[in-house]
Design an enzyme around this catalytic site. Sequence first.
Site, short mmCIF file in Angstrom:
data_model
loop_
_atom_site.label_atom_id
_atom_site.label_comp_id
_atom_site.label_asym_id
_atom_site.label_seq_id
_atom_site.Cartn_x
_atom_site.Cartn_y
_atom_site.Cartn_z
N TRP B 281 0.93 -1.17 -0.04
CA TRP B 281 -0.15 0.10 0.02
C TRP B 281 0.85 1.41 0.12
CZ3 TRP B 281 -0.81 4.15 3.26
CH2 TRP B 281 -2.04 4.97 3.37
N HIS B 282 1.92 1.15 0.74
CA HIS B 282 2.94 2.25 0.71
C HIS B 282 3.51 2.62 -0.42
CE1 HIS B 282 1.99 1.86 4.98
NE2 HIS B 282 2.46 3.12 4.91
N GLY B 283 3.81 1.40 -1.33
CA GLY B 283 4.81 1.30 -2.59
C GLY B 283 5.56 0.16 -2.72
#
Lengths: 334, 428
Positions: B281-283
């Site tokens: 979700w963050h990358g």
Amino acid sequence: MKYFRIIAIIIIFILVFIFLNKLLAPKYMEDLVEGSMTSAYYDEEKNHEVIFIGDCEVYANFSPLEMYQNEGIVSYVRGNSQQLIWQSYYLLKETLKYEIPKVVVFNVNSMRYDEPVSEAYNRLMIDNMKWSKEKVDLIEASMTDEENILYYIFPILRYHSRFAELKQEDFDYLFKTKKNTYNGFLINKNVKPAENLPTKRRLANYSFSDICYDYLNKIRDLCKENGITLVLIKAPSLYPYWYDEYEEQIVKYSAENAIPYYNFTKYVQEIGIDYSLDTYDGGLHLNLSGAEKMSKYFGKILKETFNLTDYRNDDNVSKLYEEKLKEYNKAKEA
Amino acid sequence: MLNVIILIISVLVYISFGLSNLIYILFSALSSFFAAKHFNGKNKKLILILTITVNLGILLFFKIYSYIDITKNIFQNIVVPIGISYYTFQIISYMVDVYKGKHEPEKSLFNYLLYVMYLPYIFIGPITRYEDVSKSMFSKRKLEKDNLTYGALRILWGMFKKYVIAGRIAIVIGTITKNTEAYFGAYALLAMLLYSIELYSDFSGGIDIVIGVSRILGIRLKENFNVPFMSETLQEFWRRWHIALSSWFRDYVYIPLGGNRCSKLRQKINVIITFVLSGFWHGTTYILWGLFHGIIVAFNNVIKTKWKTLNRIITFVIVSMLWSFFIWTNDYILPLKMMASVFTNFNYGELFSNLLNLGLNIPNIIVLIISVIALAVFDLKKETIIPKIKKYSPEIKTVIFCMMILVIFVFGVYGIGFNASEFIYSKF
């Protein structure tokens, strides 16, 4: 009573805020004295017959007190480091609110720049300028992309990080100023002979931009409206930054508009400038000795050509200028 | 009337970032609103899966699009919609909760649009559950003095954390990360430990501002942090840090995967999967970060001692070291190298002699230390400090208010030469 106390607290807060704005802003009294050039004018008497407008080439090369001593001319230099043409225009506009001189001498070197150069130069010129419509217009015309007018209105927004580098100067000159210039002339006695000059760079385009012409026209019109004789000059400098193509454009402009123009880079020998002695930075600017020669030379031209008054014969003015000369000579010898 | 104004402003801001932003969020809002309304019929599971798949698919597309350069060449001129990560998670939680019967579907489309599009939380969260906010958000209310005071102080406190603490630490970390050839080992450790404080100050500062603005508007949002650095284990840390996201992954990923109601091994795998997804979700470069967290949380008790303080220090150091993936971004290997360098390069003497060359001089270091102490004291004692402040006379409150403004103005890191205007978490 409760509301009165709250209002009192808010007033104290505003006062502290104003105080911090003043404390954290640079004072330009000991270090970077170039930042005090604009504000020095406000403390002066306002009866000058000649006003010089321009960049460092003006405040380093022309000494009004030398001109007074030699020719009795009463003049003032309103110049700043890297003063751009729109800044010169607004500064002239501000000056005309205080006095209407007989002659305005404008150094055309800034025709080379058609966009703001750096925030640092802007701050040096604008920080201590009195608030007026001219100042607001000047800021708007001068700001680089990263700047915001709020930084000028509230210096704390720009200088807050100076809390970590406050010096004695910041406290000494919190509520007072010191005289660093002599009618706008900044004394520099250092000698750095002209030896290694930069090479001439080829440019893709030598034409002055429209914005520079616009402001030159505005200066012309402003002078005309106020019955002032405008004189264009190019101060002497050994650096090869004033191209023949530039010269041609200014000569053409001066001819078309019947404005006298003097390019002193052509009269270096006649003036008597010796670039092994008369420059403090290897030929870019003149030092005190060079400025004395330059002022003597140009003072004579100004007096003879524009029929200026010899204020040495005016008791009130001569009294004031005798005092000024005393201080000036003291600074020269210091 | 207040809600009408809030929604109009929100819509205008979305449009100001580009009309496409409004179209995406409207699609998500309308699809989830009408889907949830039809959960009465036979096909409710199908509707739920379909709506989630479509919305999650859009989010996934933009996530991959923003992470991988190849897709950028294929889909040129596409701008990632503002707040898509946050509102997609919000509508998923809303639909799942309605589906499970936790609450009724919202009847008013206006209210639902307000819930999804509410501007203050769209940039950095917190991801807000419908049931947590609906009561205060949809009630008839007006601006109240108490809310105004609390909200304003909360906003200033957030700005203090963001501009005075996080901004100052960012200078040091910027110096260290700019030159990885020279700054590793002890420097890397310093960057990791400081980054914990920076990220906390930046992120929780941003949330303080969101909560403060909402409180002024009479909307009560849940807290997103609960003194996370007092955690004795990593598991506890995730109950105290970014609570909105952690609990979202717990409720909508971990529990549906089986949660604790399965074998020990399966449970550990579920934990790891949840953290890997959280990392994604963050990358993409944060997947490893999620994996490490997942593994450590899954085998949490292995590194727990009987001393509370030691446990807290260990947890803080582990969390800090794993922030390497956030510090040295866009690289899979460099964060690992930097973590390894802490144990292989003992240049601690050099660090101390070079401390003043990392961007902060002594007055700035003193300001930083005092500010961090103030932050720690307030965080630990806020249960007693906040009621005390509430009881203060308006005069004292005005003094506190004015002092905070002055402190932020003078000691904040902002303006020319500093890029402190963006919150770290706004990019996720």
